[in-house]
Design a protein around this motif. Structure first.
Motif, mmCIF file in Angstrom:
data_model
loop_
_atom_site.group_PDB
_atom_site.id
_atom_site.type_symbol
_atom_site.label_atom_id
_atom_site.label_comp_id
_atom_site.label_asym_id
_atom_site.label_seq_id
_atom_site.Cartn_x
_atom_site.Cartn_y
_atom_site.Cartn_z
ATOM 1 N N LEU A 113 13.113 -8.993 5.666
ATOM 2 C CA LEU A 113 13.061 -9.636 4.359
ATOM 3 C C LEU A 113 12.567 -8.685 3.281
ATOM 4 N N CYS A 114 13.383 -8.512 2.268
ATOM 5 C CA CYS A 114 13.059 -7.645 1.146
ATOM 6 C C CYS A 114 12.675 -8.511 -0.054
ATOM 7 N N ASN A 115 11.605 -8.123 -0.725
ATOM 8 C CA ASN A 115 11.147 -8.797 -1.936
ATOM 9 C C ASN A 115 10.668 -10.220 -1.694
ATOM 10 N N LEU A 116 9.910 -10.404 -0.612
ATOM 11 C CA LEU A 116 9.273 -11.679 -0.317
ATOM 12 C C LEU A 116 8.061 -11.844 -1.228
ATOM 13 N N ASP A 117 7.879 -13.041 -1.739
ATOM 14 C CA ASP A 117 6.707 -13.345 -2.555
ATOM 15 C C ASP A 117 5.553 -13.630 -1.606
ATOM 16 N N GLY A 118 4.554 -12.761 -1.619
ATOM 17 C CA GLY A 118 3.478 -12.863 -0.641
ATOM 18 C C GLY A 118 2.349 -13.786 -1.029
ATOM 19 N N ALA A 129 -7.175 -3.683 4.402
ATOM 20 C CA ALA A 129 -6.713 -2.468 5.080
ATOM 21 C C ALA A 129 -7.839 -1.449 5.198
ATOM 22 N N ILE A 130 -7.688 -0.539 6.139
ATOM 23 C CA ILE A 130 -8.746 0.443 6.391
ATOM 24 C C ILE A 130 -9.007 1.358 5.192
ATOM 25 N N ASP A 131 -7.996 1.539 4.328
ATOM 26 C CA ASP A 131 -8.191 2.375 3.144
ATOM 27 C C ASP A 131 -8.428 1.541 1.879
ATOM 28 N N ASN A 132 -8.597 0.234 2.056
ATOM 29 C CA ASN A 132 -8.832 -0.710 0.956
ATOM 30 C C ASN A 132 -7.688 -0.795 -0.040
ATOM 31 N N GLN A 133 -6.521 -0.280 0.316
ATOM 32 C CA GLN A 133 -5.350 -0.349 -0.556
ATOM 33 C C GLN A 133 -4.560 -1.624 -0.248
ATOM 34 N N PRO A 134 -3.949 -2.226 -1.267
ATOM 35 C CA PRO A 134 -3.136 -3.416 -1.017
ATOM 36 C C PRO A 134 -1.893 -3.062 -0.201
ATOM 37 N N VAL A 135 -1.362 -4.063 0.477
ATOM 38 C CA VAL A 135 -0.235 -3.889 1.393
ATOM 39 C C VAL A 135 1.039 -4.461 0.781
ATOM 40 N N ASP A 136 2.130 -3.693 0.875
ATOM 41 C CA ASP A 136 3.432 -4.202 0.413
ATOM 42 C C ASP A 136 4.508 -4.121 1.497
ATOM 43 N N LEU A 137 4.208 -3.448 2.603
ATOM 44 C CA LEU A 137 5.146 -3.367 3.730
ATOM 45 C C LEU A 137 4.450 -3.855 4.994
ATOM 46 N N LEU A 138 5.084 -4.814 5.665
ATOM 47 C CA LEU A 138 4.539 -5.347 6.901
ATOM 48 C C LEU A 138 5.588 -5.283 7.992
ATOM 49 N N CYS A 139 5.155 -4.881 9.160
ATOM 50 C CA CYS A 139 6.023 -4.916 10.332
ATOM 51 C C CYS A 139 5.283 -5.731 11.387
ATOM 52 N N MET A 170 9.513 -8.131 12.974
ATOM 53 C CA MET A 170 9.904 -8.628 11.649
ATOM 54 C C MET A 170 9.424 -7.614 10.623
ATOM 55 N N LEU A 171 10.307 -7.229 9.720
ATOM 56 C CA LEU A 171 9.967 -6.270 8.669
ATOM 57 C C LEU A 171 10.005 -6.992 7.327
ATOM 58 N N ILE A 172 8.941 -6.826 6.554
ATOM 59 C CA ILE A 172 8.829 -7.496 5.254
ATOM 60 C C ILE A 172 8.424 -6.481 4.192
ATOM 61 N N LYS A 173 9.146 -6.519 3.084
ATOM 62 C CA LYS A 173 8.740 -5.789 1.880
ATOM 63 C C LYS A 173 8.373 -6.850 0.853
ATOM 64 N N LEU A 174 7.145 -6.805 0.372
ATOM 65 C CA LEU A 174 6.668 -7.797 -0.591
ATOM 66 C C LEU A 174 7.036 -7.416 -2.012
ATOM 67 N N VAL A 175 7.198 -8.425 -2.855
ATOM 68 C CA VAL A 175 7.451 -8.205 -4.284
ATOM 69 C C VAL A 175 6.254 -7.507 -4.907
ATOM 70 N N GLU A 176 5.063 -8.023 -4.613
ATOM 71 C CA GLU A 176 3.807 -7.467 -5.130
ATOM 72 C C GLU A 176 2.862 -7.217 -3.960
ATOM 73 N N PRO A 177 2.166 -6.088 -3.959
ATOM 74 C CA PRO A 177 1.196 -5.820 -2.886
ATOM 75 C C PRO A 177 0.090 -6.879 -2.866
#
Length: 152
Positions: free
Chosen positions: A13-18, A91-101, A79-86
């Motif tokens: 899924l590409c551009n899923l609203d998270g 996360a371990i680096d405290n960065q928001p996530v926009d790609l999930l597998c 399942m592979l997901i690309k979010l519209v917005e992170p």
């Protein structure tokens, strides 16, 4: 196990609203259950949330690999997901996530589970992979790009 053995177009899924970690995992659980015989959305969600309670599956660089073992799973499912917005994923680096597998495996598949997680972590550590996936704009393009890069 290789990415082409895990992914299918309906579960890419590409551009899923998270919105939030919980909402993304709920949505993903429902979609997986709709496309997988013998798995209930509640069981998938419970497994994924239970794993997140042990520690975030956000591995850094905007990537998360939520995973769990399920008694009712007869084979590994990805399942592979690309979010519209992170989103915040702790996360371990405290960065928001926009790609999930996401990865679901049968309860007894411990060695295979670990090998598949290692393969995914290695794939998603490559900046060329991340850039190419983030440049996609359709479900099919995301699916095709992921498979092409996994073979490279």
């Amino acid at each position: 196990m290789y990415l082409h053995e895990l992914l299918t177009p309906p579960l890419t899924l590409c551009n899923l609203d998270g919105g939030s970690k919980k909402r993304v995992l709920e949505t993903a659980s429902k979609i997986i259950a709709e496309h997988t015989e013998g798995l209930a959305a509640e069981d998938i969600f419970s497994g994924l949330i239970g794993r997140e309670r042990l520690g975030s599956t956000g591995i850094g660089s905007g990537i998360a690999i939520p995973h769990c073992r399920l008694d009712n799973a007869s084979q590994a499912i990805g399942m592979l997901i690309k979010l519209v917005e992170p989103i915040d994923f702790d996360a371990i680096d405290n960065q928001p996530v926009d790609l999930l597998c996401l990865l679901l495996v049968p309860s007894e598949a411990s060695d295979e589970h670990l090998q598949t997680l290692a393969m995914l972590a290695e794939l998603f550590s490559r900046q060329d992979v991340l850039s190419a996936l983030r440049d996609t704009s359709t479900d099919q393009q995301l699916y095709d790009t992921a498979l092409r890069l996994a073979e490279a």
